[in-house]
Design a protein around this motif. Sequence first.
Motif, PDB file in Angstrom:
ATOM      1  N   TYR A  63      12.499  20.015   8.288  1.00  0.00           N
ATOM      2  CA  TYR A  63      13.156  19.581   7.054  1.00  0.00           C
ATOM      3  C   TYR A  63      12.196  19.522   5.871  1.00  0.00           C
ATOM      4  O   TYR A  63      12.511  18.946   4.832  1.00  0.00           O
ATOM      5  N   GLY A  64      10.997  20.123   6.018  1.00  0.00           N
ATOM      6  CA  GLY A  64      10.131  20.323   4.863  1.00  0.00           C
ATOM      7  C   GLY A  64       9.050  19.291   4.608  1.00  0.00           C
ATOM      8  O   GLY A  64       8.498  19.252   3.515  1.00  0.00           O
ATOM      9  N   THR A  65       8.744  18.456   5.587  1.00  0.00           N
ATOM     10  CA  THR A  65       7.649  17.503   5.406  1.00  0.00           C
ATOM     11  C   THR A  65       6.565  17.751   6.448  1.00  0.00           C
ATOM     12  O   THR A  65       6.801  18.378   7.475  1.00  0.00           O
ATOM     13  N   ARG A  66       5.393  17.259   6.150  1.00  0.00           N
ATOM     14  CA  ARG A  66       4.298  17.199   7.113  1.00  0.00           C
ATOM     15  C   ARG A  66       4.098  15.715   7.361  1.00  0.00           C
ATOM     16  O   ARG A  66       3.944  14.939   6.414  1.00  0.00           O
ATOM     17  N   GLU A  67       4.130  15.299   8.624  1.00  0.00           N
ATOM     18  CA  GLU A  67       4.159  13.869   8.899  1.00  0.00           C
ATOM     19  C   GLU A  67       3.612  13.514  10.268  1.00  0.00           C
ATOM     20  O   GLU A  67       3.457  14.365  11.134  1.00  0.00           O
ATOM     21  N   PHE A  68       3.332  12.231  10.420  1.00  0.00           N
ATOM     22  CA  PHE A  68       3.017  11.628  11.712  1.00  0.00           C
ATOM     23  C   PHE A  68       3.546  10.207  11.684  1.00  0.00           C
ATOM     24  O   PHE A  68       3.883   9.673  10.627  1.00  0.00           O
ATOM     25  N   ALA A  69       3.608   9.591  12.861  1.00  0.00           N
ATOM     26  CA  ALA A  69       4.085   8.210  12.924  1.00  0.00           C
ATOM     27  C   ALA A  69       3.261   7.418  13.922  1.00  0.00           C
ATOM     28  O   ALA A  69       2.736   7.953  14.897  1.00  0.00           O
ATOM     29  N   THR A  72      13.118   4.184  11.385  1.00  0.00           N
ATOM     30  CA  THR A  72      11.718   4.442  11.099  1.00  0.00           C
ATOM     31  C   THR A  72      11.443   4.129   9.644  1.00  0.00           C
ATOM     32  O   THR A  72      12.239   4.477   8.772  1.00  0.00           O
ATOM     33  N   LEU A  73      10.327   3.482   9.374  1.00  0.00           N
ATOM     34  CA  LEU A  73       9.883   3.241   8.007  1.00  0.00           C
ATOM     35  C   LEU A  73       9.067   4.448   7.573  1.00  0.00           C
ATOM     36  O   LEU A  73       8.030   4.741   8.173  1.00  0.00           O
ATOM     37  N   TYR A  74       9.530   5.183   6.557  1.00  0.00           N
ATOM     38  CA  TYR A  74       8.829   6.364   6.056  1.00  0.00           C
ATOM     39  C   TYR A  74       8.075   5.997   4.787  1.00  0.00           C
ATOM     40  O   TYR A  74       8.658   5.426   3.861  1.00  0.00           O
ATOM     41  N   ILE A  75       6.796   6.362   4.747  1.00  0.00           N
ATOM     42  CA  ILE A  75       5.964   6.112   3.584  1.00  0.00           C
ATOM     43  C   ILE A  75       5.399   7.446   3.121  1.00  0.00           C
ATOM     44  O   ILE A  75       4.734   8.154   3.890  1.00  0.00           O
ATOM     45  N   GLY A 100       0.816  -1.199   0.000  1.00  0.00           N
ATOM     46  CA  GLY A 100       0.000   0.000   0.000  1.00  0.00           C
ATOM     47  C   GLY A 100       0.847   1.245   0.000  1.00  0.00           C
ATOM     48  O   GLY A 100       2.012   1.217   0.410  1.00  0.00           O
ATOM     49  N   HIS A 101       0.272   2.318  -0.486  1.00  0.00           N
ATOM     50  CA  HIS A 101       0.954   3.611  -0.525  1.00  0.00           C
ATOM     51  C   HIS A 101       2.306   3.500  -1.241  1.00  0.00           C
ATOM     52  O   HIS A 101       3.281   4.153  -0.866  1.00  0.00           O
ATOM     53  N   GLY A 102       2.375   2.624  -2.247  1.00  0.00           N
ATOM     54  CA  GLY A 102       3.585   2.511  -3.046  1.00  0.00           C
ATOM     55  C   GLY A 102       4.702   1.706  -2.432  1.00  0.00           C
ATOM     56  O   GLY A 102       5.839   1.765  -2.897  1.00  0.00           O
ATOM     57  N   CYS A 103       4.416   0.952  -1.370  1.00  0.00           N
ATOM     58  CA  CYS A 103       5.482   0.159  -0.755  1.00  0.00           C
ATOM     59  C   CYS A 103       5.001  -1.264  -0.510  1.00  0.00           C
ATOM     60  O   CYS A 103       3.810  -1.555  -0.586  1.00  0.00           O
ATOM     61  N   ALA A 104       5.955  -2.125  -0.229  1.00  0.00           N
ATOM     62  CA  ALA A 104       5.659  -3.509   0.138  1.00  0.00           C
ATOM     63  C   ALA A 104       6.482  -3.858   1.367  1.00  0.00           C
ATOM     64  O   ALA A 104       7.686  -3.618   1.414  1.00  0.00           O
ATOM     65  N   LEU A 105       5.811  -4.405   2.366  1.00  0.00           N
ATOM     66  CA  LEU A 105       6.470  -4.915   3.561  1.00  0.00           C
ATOM     67  C   LEU A 105       6.173  -6.398   3.641  1.00  0.00           C
ATOM     68  O   LEU A 105       5.034  -6.819   3.458  1.00  0.00           O
ATOM     69  N   TYR A 159       7.459  -1.576  15.461  1.00  0.00           N
ATOM     70  CA  TYR A 159       8.126  -0.796  14.423  1.00  0.00           C
ATOM     71  C   TYR A 159       7.504   0.592  14.326  1.00  0.00           C
ATOM     72  O   TYR A 159       6.290   0.747  14.444  1.00  0.00           O
ATOM     73  N   TYR A 160       8.332   1.599  14.093  1.00  0.00           N
ATOM     74  CA  TYR A 160       7.865   2.953  13.825  1.00  0.00           C
ATOM     75  C   TYR A 160       7.557   3.069  12.340  1.00  0.00           C
ATOM     76  O   TYR A 160       8.417   2.794  11.504  1.00  0.00           O
ATOM     77  N   VAL A 161       6.333   3.478  12.023  1.00  0.00           N
ATOM     78  CA  VAL A 161       5.915   3.669  10.651  1.00  0.00           C
ATOM     79  C   VAL A 161       5.431   5.112  10.530  1.00  0.00           C
ATOM     80  O   VAL A 161       4.442   5.506  11.160  1.00  0.00           O
ATOM     81  N   ALA A 162       6.150   5.911   9.735  1.00  0.00           N
ATOM     82  CA  ALA A 162       5.808   7.324   9.564  1.00  0.00           C
ATOM     83  C   ALA A 162       5.204   7.534   8.190  1.00  0.00           C
ATOM     84  O   ALA A 162       5.619   6.910   7.206  1.00  0.00           O
ATOM     85  N   PHE A 163       4.216   8.413   8.138  1.00  0.00           N
ATOM     86  CA  PHE A 163       3.574   8.796   6.876  1.00  0.00           C
ATOM     87  C   PHE A 163       3.871  10.264   6.676  1.00  0.00           C
ATOM     88  O   PHE A 163       3.663  11.085   7.566  1.00  0.00           O
ATOM     89  N   GLN A 164       4.374  10.608   5.488  1.00  0.00           N
ATOM     90  CA  GLN A 164       4.806  11.982   5.260  1.00  0.00           C
ATOM     91  C   GLN A 164       4.361  12.476   3.891  1.00  0.00           C
ATOM     92  O   GLN A 164       4.132  11.703   2.962  1.00  0.00           O
TER      93      GLN A 164
END
Length: 112
Positions: A91-97, A61-64, A39-44, A104-109
């Motif tokens: 650093y120019g992103t809007r994100e949460f985790a 942290t896994l950033y998606i 999902g969201h362009g990634c595979a785990l 595992y830490y999974v962040a969406f940005q």
Amino acid sequence: MALSLLLRCNSLPETGAFYASLPGFSVSPMGREPLVVEGHGCALLFTGTDLWKMPPALSGTLYIAVADVDALWEQVRDRATVAWPLQDMPYGTREFAINDCNGYYVAFQQQD
């Protein structure tokens, strides 16, 4: 180049149910290894097999990247343990985790 991560999990059924409950992810095949979360362009990929002779761990942290982090935050914030809330980063992103069910830490940005 695509990247897929193979991560150890505590429980395949719990991990599958966790990611299936999050918007934008699909989980297959349930009940077999590896468990594939896409999902969201990634595979785990998750395994319950102790290939590394240690518990699940990742010192990072896994950033998606997502198209609309604000909308995703509204959908996810009550479904998982929040590691850090939605915010604009210096650093120019809007994100949460969130923390997944394995720790595992999974962040969406979203890039500005």
